[in-house]
Design an enzyme around this catalytic site. Sequence first.
Site, PDB file in Angstrom:
ATOM      1  CG  ASP A  85       5.478  -8.290  -5.420  1.00  0.00           C
ATOM      2  OD1 ASP A  85       5.393  -9.535  -5.437  1.00  0.00           O
ATOM      3  OD2 ASP A  85       5.583  -7.590  -6.449  1.00  0.00           O
ATOM      4  CD  GLU A  86       2.939  -3.260   1.163  1.00  0.00           C
ATOM      5  OE1 GLU A  86       3.029  -2.058   0.895  1.00  0.00           O
ATOM      6  OE2 GLU A  86       2.035  -3.737   1.866  1.00  0.00           O
ATOM      7  CG  LEU A  87       2.177 -11.986   2.189  1.00  0.00           C
ATOM      8  CD1 LEU A  87       2.010 -11.818   3.694  1.00  0.00           C
ATOM      9  CD2 LEU A  87       0.967 -12.710   1.595  1.00  0.00           C
TER      10      LEU A  87
END
Length: 1111
Positions: A85-87
């Site tokens: 999700d960070e990506l």
Amino acid sequence: MASSSSSTRNWRYNVFTSFHGPDVRIKFLSHLRQQFIYNGITMFDDNGIERSQIIAPALKKAIGESRIAILLLSKNYASSRWCLDELLEILKCKEDIGQIVMTVFYEVDPSDVRNQTGDFGNTFNKTCATKTEEERSKWSEALTYVGNIAGEHFLKWDNEAEMIEKIARDVSNKLNATPCRDFDGMVGLEAHLRKMESLLDLENDGVKMVGISGPAGIGKSTIARALHSRLSNKFQRTCLMDNLKGSYNSSLEKYGLQLYLQEQFLSKVLNLKGIRICHLGVIKDRLQYLKVLVILDDVGSLDQLEALANITWFGPGSRVIVITENKEIWKQHGIKDIYHVGFPSRREALMIFCLSAFRQTRPPDEFMDLVDDVASICGDLPLCLHVLGSSLRGKSQADWKDELPRLRNSLDGRIESVLKVGYESLHEKDQALFLHIAVFFNYEDVDHVTAMLAKSNLDVRLGLKILANKYLIHIDHDRESTVVMHRLLQVMAEQVISKQEPWKRQILVDPREISYVLENEVGNGSIVGVSFDVAHINKLTISLRAFERMYNLVFLKVYDGRHCSARKTYNLEGIEFPRHLRLLHWDAYPRKSLPRRFYQKNLVELNMVGSHLEKLWDGTQQLANLKKMDLRFSSRLKELPDLSNATNLESLNLICCYALLELPSSIENLRKIDHLAVTNCTSIEVVPTLINMASLDSIFLMGCTRLRSIPDIPANITSLSLTYTALEESPASLRHCYRLSDVGISSSKNFKTFSAHLPPSVTYLELCDSGIKTITDCIKGLRNLRHLYLSRCKRLTSLPELPYSLQQLLADDCISLERVSDPLNTPDAELHFTNCIKLSQQARRAIIQGTFVRGWALLPGREVPTEFDYCARGNSLTILRSAFNRFKVCVVMSLNHPYQGCLESKLLCRCKVIGNSVKSTDMTFLSESNFLFKTRHLLIFHISLPFIDTSEVSRKIVFKFSSIEKDFNIVECGVQILTDVTDLMNNGHWVTHESDEASDIEEEEDDDCRPNKTSESGSDDDSISDGRYGSESDKASDKEEDGRLGTSESESDEASDKEEGYKSESGEVSEDEDEDEDSANDSDYESVSRKRMRTTTMITNLKWGIKKRRG
């Protein structure tokens, strides 16, 4: 979008790192963090943020506040939904705000990340096993994308420390390459850049060369550098080579120079120092497949351009920008697309100066006048504005005032060094021409300059072209090919002269030096010109033999630069002028005549403004070279000499020669004069025939108060002014002047009858303040007449039928005027009948019932005439229903200031149409002259509201009127609905406003403006018709009030209450529209709405209402 956002964002962190696993944190990341600290790179620290199934808000915020995101992609990276999700969030920031994304493949192969294979792929599949297909797809696309980003591959490095140093260096370089802000806030720069980008046509894949031109100091280099900064990221390679003129090495032959320049060029393009080449084909070999941006600044020669800018050397989409102050170079190199950098507007110039002087765009109030003075000294040249602004920064008003004289007469060294480059590149003869123009011939036409220098050894026509090509002068073709030199270049020229060796000077300009030369007879044969400003010299002793040793003197100019009226004291008795004089310009010349042995043969211009001369010379002289004679304000001049031989004279100016008794008969031989100004020559009674003056275009005999008749004049004149003469009638000979357009016979009290002996070509006729009593019917034959001015013709009693072409009639203060033609067939005319208090009922009817397509009428009147369907007391009026969009409007106005010309009158009309939607417009009625009426007046005009849908019956139309300058009050207003098919669009006088000015005006009304019932019949209005015509007007006044079908305010409000909200033109409900609608009916005046009945109708009660405006 992303680029724009990133260029203006303030980043909190330099780097955000996305990783997974304690092994990465403890080993690689800790070493990377230490290196970043050592290099001054700030990195977000996620310690203390609790891991969960979704990204913590603090982490999401940190990603968005980081300039660079580094993805540390390890074998277990895909095991964490958090990381995946960070990506996604990082890639979103890359798209939205231009975040830079870097990759480090830590113990994992990039292909496994890209394709989700191997151990990395197995881990990814386990993470996705319990997720939706949509989530898996988004993560997979993101991993594929970052797997294709070239990054550091850990397995290919033998030394981890070196790899970390490399990453830190790359990060530092990317941080250093932030968008340039060096040019932020530069006044006018953005407009230049937009025009240049349009000219560059960046979407075109071809190779294109564009030039930037303009005088020194105009800002060409600044524009080029800003372009380089803005466009560099669109090209594979860029190069900005500046100061090319300074890099020219005259010791090298052409081939050697070209090799040298190409080595410098390639070193910059390829970012490699010390490149050496052995032939001129290397640039093409290296760059023919690359898209490059090349900017060559300050190109000084064609050799330089040929060495660096061959269009076949560069790859598709390349652009070459060439900046030079020599237009000839572009022509020789075939560059056709040129951007000419013009001077800033005065507003922009003041802003440029203020930013340098005060670091803000407006000066403090106490510096306002001083700032304007300095901007004028700079001539709006940006370089000078910046330099002088910086030099005055922080200084007091007293300091500024002390420095102004020096700033006017000398240049700052930085400015001089820039301006002088062009002068120093000139040939010796062209330098001499430049100095002559600067001192003697600025703002003279090309032919005059050529005639003045005809006997010199200068090639004037060629030299003028060279000076123009180098932007040292400008040839203004809009002003008869006038030579124009910038003021700063003139100052620079005087400084050049002052630095020459005294015995070599050809031109003297220093007043102290000239005084010394004239007093001590120390002139020499080198001197060809003297320009003597006597502003600071009160008394001067000139030696009898002062000019003897200046035997080559050609140009003598003595003037007062301060235009001081005080007379200077000279003793010129016995002094003789040199025989070769071509220019004799001596303001306030003190002798009664020119020297007895004055030699006129070579004279081209004689300028003796304000002289004491009573005569010039005796007898018939050789005057074949004489082109200009200016004897203005020579108030003692009694006679002119025989001008029979002045066959080349082009200009003769005799303004305010009060003692001049006559013009010589020889004046008819002056066949090249195009402009004859014999103005305020109050002693002249007769003018000889002018019929043979074939070139004569304009004749001005204004103020010749004893002149009773004019002679025969040439048929080709276009302008004739006979104002303030004793003329009694219009000369019959004028009918043959087939080009005559402007005729002025104002203030001629003896002029009684205008019989229109004029050709149909006349467009402008002025008879103001004359003794005219009648105008014959033949004036309607002037089918091209646009302007007829009859103001203050106090004996004029009637007006005949006027030409249909008329656009403006001024009949102000014609206090005896009673009759006008009926009908007035002048639909486009502005009809000024201000203070015409004797207009008959017939005349008033003709004016009021006239058709006004683009025109209007202003005449005395106390009330709205009866033919207007709707009438209201005060400044607003409402029509409840109308299926038409064309109206005749009548506004009753009363001045609220003394009868004086202090304001330009402007009437604002706000129209609001309420149907199925609310549509409104503001229109401003402009008067070219003030509404200067002593009593109430009617203003009548037509308007059209094209946005009314005539197929829809409007429920309400609101008209509101106000004075923008608040110089008059609106006492009453009326509207007549026009139902004929004539197109009554009023294109000439109505301006739609998009600003808030109208709203501001609408909200401000003065309680003192209310009409007072007791004063309506006051004595000041008793002598004026009340706006109605016909004997029934006064008798039926009361009956008429009772017979009007009115729409009261309560009825209007009731209709409004039924509307929950009106849609604006955009389709949105506007809460303000209801408020505006009410305010249109609110007024500080006592208001009455009534409809006058044309047929028998039901009469409803007339309701009076007074409503106060909301707070």
